[in-house]
Motif scaffolding. Structure first.
Motif, PDB file in Angstrom:
ATOM      1  N   GLU A 157       8.390   4.518  -1.181  1.00 46.32           N
ATOM      2  CA  GLU A 157       7.106   5.039  -0.716  1.00 46.32           C
ATOM      3  C   GLU A 157       6.133   5.237  -1.868  1.00 46.32           C
ATOM      4  N   THR A 158       6.599   5.840  -2.939  1.00 43.81           N
ATOM      5  CA  THR A 158       5.729   6.142  -4.076  1.00 43.81           C
ATOM      6  C   THR A 158       5.295   4.874  -4.804  1.00 43.81           C
ATOM      7  N   VAL A 159       6.258   4.009  -5.114  1.00 43.71           N
ATOM      8  CA  VAL A 159       5.931   2.780  -5.835  1.00 43.71           C
ATOM      9  C   VAL A 159       5.093   1.849  -4.966  1.00 43.71           C
ATOM     10  N   GLY A 160       5.418   1.770  -3.668  1.00 45.99           N
ATOM     11  CA  GLY A 160       4.632   0.928  -2.772  1.00 45.99           C
ATOM     12  C   GLY A 160       3.184   1.383  -2.701  1.00 45.99           C
ATOM     13  N   ASP A 161       2.962   2.682  -2.570  1.00 46.61           N
ATOM     14  CA  ASP A 161       1.593   3.217  -2.535  1.00 46.61           C
ATOM     15  C   ASP A 161       0.869   2.950  -3.850  1.00 46.61           C
ATOM     16  N   TRP A 162       1.577   3.125  -4.967  1.00 49.52           N
ATOM     17  CA  TRP A 162       0.975   2.908  -6.293  1.00 49.52           C
ATOM     18  C   TRP A 162       0.582   1.448  -6.480  1.00 49.52           C
ATOM     19  N   ASN A 186       6.083   1.311   1.948  1.00 51.90           N
ATOM     20  CA  ASN A 186       5.836   2.748   2.075  1.00 51.90           C
ATOM     21  C   ASN A 186       6.397   3.287   3.388  1.00 51.90           C
ATOM     22  N   TYR A 187       6.239   2.536   4.474  1.00 47.40           N
ATOM     23  CA  TYR A 187       6.789   2.976   5.754  1.00 47.40           C
ATOM     24  C   TYR A 187       8.321   2.921   5.744  1.00 47.40           C
ATOM     25  N   PHE A 188       8.882   1.888   5.138  1.00 50.65           N
ATOM     26  CA  PHE A 188      10.342   1.816   5.010  1.00 50.65           C
ATOM     27  C   PHE A 188      10.865   3.007   4.207  1.00 50.65           C
ATOM     28  N   GLY A 189      10.162   3.339   3.131  1.00 47.91           N
ATOM     29  CA  GLY A 189      10.562   4.489   2.329  1.00 47.91           C
ATOM     30  C   GLY A 189      10.476   5.782   3.101  1.00 47.91           C
ATOM     31  N   MET A 227      11.172   8.933  14.168  1.00 50.52           N
ATOM     32  CA  MET A 227      10.301   8.659  13.027  1.00 50.52           C
ATOM     33  C   MET A 227      10.308   7.172  12.683  1.00 50.52           C
ATOM     34  N   THR A 228      11.487   6.558  12.690  1.00 51.94           N
ATOM     35  CA  THR A 228      11.593   5.138  12.364  1.00 51.94           C
ATOM     36  C   THR A 228      10.855   4.292  13.392  1.00 51.94           C
ATOM     37  N   TRP A 229      11.010   4.609  14.672  1.00 52.87           N
ATOM     38  CA  TRP A 229      10.307   3.859  15.712  1.00 52.87           C
ATOM     39  C   TRP A 229       8.796   4.009  15.538  1.00 52.87           C
ATOM     40  N   ASN A 230       8.349   5.223  15.253  1.00 47.42           N
ATOM     41  CA  ASN A 230       6.923   5.463  15.088  1.00 47.42           C
ATOM     42  C   ASN A 230       6.356   4.671  13.911  1.00 47.42           C
ATOM     43  N   LEU A 231       7.116   4.595  12.823  1.00 44.70           N
ATOM     44  CA  LEU A 231       6.652   3.878  11.643  1.00 44.70           C
ATOM     45  C   LEU A 231       6.649   2.367  11.856  1.00 44.70           C
ATOM     46  N   ALA A 232       7.673   1.857  12.540  1.00 46.20           N
ATOM     47  CA  ALA A 232       7.818   0.414  12.695  1.00 46.20           C
ATOM     48  C   ALA A 232       7.075  -0.137  13.906  1.00 46.20           C
ATOM     49  N   LYS A 233       7.050   0.622  15.012  1.00 44.72           N
ATOM     50  CA  LYS A 233       6.515   0.093  16.257  1.00 44.72           C
ATOM     51  C   LYS A 233       5.371   0.919  16.849  1.00 44.72           C
ATOM     52  N   GLY A 234       5.240   2.168  16.452  1.00 40.35           N
ATOM     53  CA  GLY A 234       4.256   3.049  17.059  1.00 40.35           C
ATOM     54  C   GLY A 234       2.919   3.013  16.339  1.00 40.35           C
ATOM     55  N   THR A 235       2.574   4.135  15.709  1.00 40.36           N
ATOM     56  CA  THR A 235       1.270   4.251  15.041  1.00 40.36           C
ATOM     57  C   THR A 235       1.319   3.797  13.588  1.00 40.36           C
ATOM     58  N   GLY A 236       2.447   3.235  13.156  1.00 36.62           N
ATOM     59  CA  GLY A 236       2.581   2.787  11.777  1.00 36.62           C
ATOM     60  C   GLY A 236       2.267   1.312  11.600  1.00 36.62           C
ATOM     61  N   ALA A 237       3.298   0.527  11.291  1.00 36.72           N
ATOM     62  CA  ALA A 237       3.119  -0.876  10.938  1.00 36.72           C
ATOM     63  C   ALA A 237       2.461  -1.690  12.048  1.00 36.72           C
ATOM     64  N   ALA A 238       2.906  -1.510  13.285  1.00 38.49           N
ATOM     65  CA  ALA A 238       2.370  -2.325  14.387  1.00 38.49           C
ATOM     66  C   ALA A 238       0.878  -2.113  14.572  1.00 38.49           C
ATOM     67  N   LEU A 239       0.427  -0.864  14.520  1.00 37.18           N
ATOM     68  CA  LEU A 239      -0.998  -0.579  14.695  1.00 37.18           C
ATOM     69  C   LEU A 239      -1.806  -1.099  13.514  1.00 37.18           C
ATOM     70  N   LEU A 240      -1.252  -0.963  12.319  1.00 34.97           N
ATOM     71  CA  LEU A 240      -1.952  -1.413  11.117  1.00 34.97           C
ATOM     72  C   LEU A 240      -2.169  -2.929  11.129  1.00 34.97           C
ATOM     73  N   GLU A 241      -1.200  -3.660  11.672  1.00 35.27           N
ATOM     74  CA  GLU A 241      -1.263  -5.122  11.641  1.00 35.27           C
ATOM     75  C   GLU A 241      -1.983  -5.717  12.859  1.00 35.27           C
ATOM     76  N   LYS A 242      -2.472  -4.872  13.745  1.00 35.52           N
ATOM     77  CA  LYS A 242      -3.032  -5.362  15.001  1.00 35.52           C
ATOM     78  C   LYS A 242      -4.156  -6.368  14.789  1.00 35.52           C
ATOM     79  N   ASP A 243      -5.062  -6.098  13.831  1.00 36.22           N
ATOM     80  CA  ASP A 243      -6.185  -6.999  13.619  1.00 36.22           C
ATOM     81  C   ASP A 243      -6.368  -7.383  12.156  1.00 36.22           C
ATOM     82  N   ILE A 244      -5.338  -7.163  11.351  1.00 35.38           N
ATOM     83  CA  ILE A 244      -5.496  -7.414   9.919  1.00 35.38           C
ATOM     84  C   ILE A 244      -5.647  -8.903   9.627  1.00 35.38           C
TER      85      ILE A 244
END
Length: 281
Positions: free
Chosen positions: A168-173, A201-204, A232-249
């Motif tokens: 998480e820390t190194v990924g953010d940096w 960061n989400y994996f971390g 927490m893992t579902w939220n990060l991978a499928k909920g408001t985390g990665a899935a939402l971030l990649e929706k229109d990237i």
């Protein structure tokens, strides 16, 4: 409150655990209540993201003060939760400082009825976040009441937590450094940890909570709260985390589709080799 060492054979006190819960609920209410006041003063609800990590710290402190578990276990869980939560809160504050409302909240609040924007925000943002925060933190809360001392599984959990904090820390940096370079505008970060996962960061973050669950699971009845890290893992991978971030990237970064094809979406893995034309998938 006494924190004298207790016998490992002592039976878990469910009454003491239930006595901790109102205090942790109060901690969530206070943190999010203060956050709402700040958000209304600033005219942006994105400050609730800063409160995410800080809310977990407040829960851990409340459970620590109200609980009467093994001192070593209690101090370890408090330190791990506070270390993660304070770092995350500081990072998000630094990242969002001077910016306007988060587009996610703008889209959500556009559905609010006329004159009911604040009540809508409380219901859809603050209440939802508070419930998730409290539920995910249940392993932390139960650990503050467990009378058993630390064993091998608890220290294994601390090691998983450390792996998670590293990612998480190194990924953010790495992402901060990449975005700070003007020549990288519109490009995709695919080096460092981002070479192996699109969301280090989400994996971390997920590893941190699996580590805390392992600390709690090393003594009864911590294993029963496995739904917390799963949520927490579902939220990060499928909920408001990665899935939402990649929706229109991909609309903003043309190279992102190729990055998705070759890079793991969550768990770090070696990149997939590009296929030659005509090669069956």
């Amino acid at each position: 409150m006494s924190r004298a060492p207790r016998e490992a054979a002592e039976v878990f006190d469910w009454g003491a655990f239930l006595g901790v819960l109102p205090w942790t609920v109060l901690a969530v209410v206070v943190v999010l209540g203060v956050t709402l006041a700040v958000a209304l003063g600033q005219g942006r609800h994105t400050v609730v993201d800063v409160a995410w990590g800080l809310g977990f710290v407040a829960i851990a402190v409340a459970a620590f003060l109200a609980g009467d578990g093994d001192p070593g276990r209690s101090w370890l869980v408090l330190a791990l939760t506070a270390g993660w939560g304070l770092r995350l809160g500081a990072h998000i504050h630094r990242r969002s400082r001077g910016r306007g409302e988060d587009p996610r909240y703008e889209e959500l609040l556009a559905k609010a009825p006329p004159g009911g924007r604040t009540a809508f925000a409380v219901r859809r943002i603050y209440l939802t976040q508070g419930v998730v925060m409290w539920f995910v933190s249940l392993p932390v809360q139960v650990a503050m009441v467990q009378p058993q001392g630390l064993g091998a599984l608890a220290w294994a959990g601390a090691a998983v937590w450390a792996v998670g904090l590293f990612f998480e820390t190194v990924g953010d940096w790495q992402l901060e450094r990449f975005r700070a370079e003007p020549s990288n505008r519109g490009r995709v970060l695919d080096t460092g940890l981002w070479h192996y996962t699109r969301h280090p960061n989400y994996f971390g973050d997920a590893c941190v909570w699996w580590g805390l669950w392992l600390v709690a699971a090393s003594a009864w009845p911590g294993v029963l709260f496995v739904l917390s890290p799963l949520a927490m893992t579902w939220n990060l991978a499928k909920g408001t985390g990665a899935a939402l971030l990649e929706k229109d990237i991909a609309d903003r970064r043309p190279d992102y589709a190729d990055y998705v094809r070759r890079t793991s979406g969550f768990v770090p893995l070696p990149p997939r080799k590009p296929q030659r034309r005509g090669t069956p998938s």
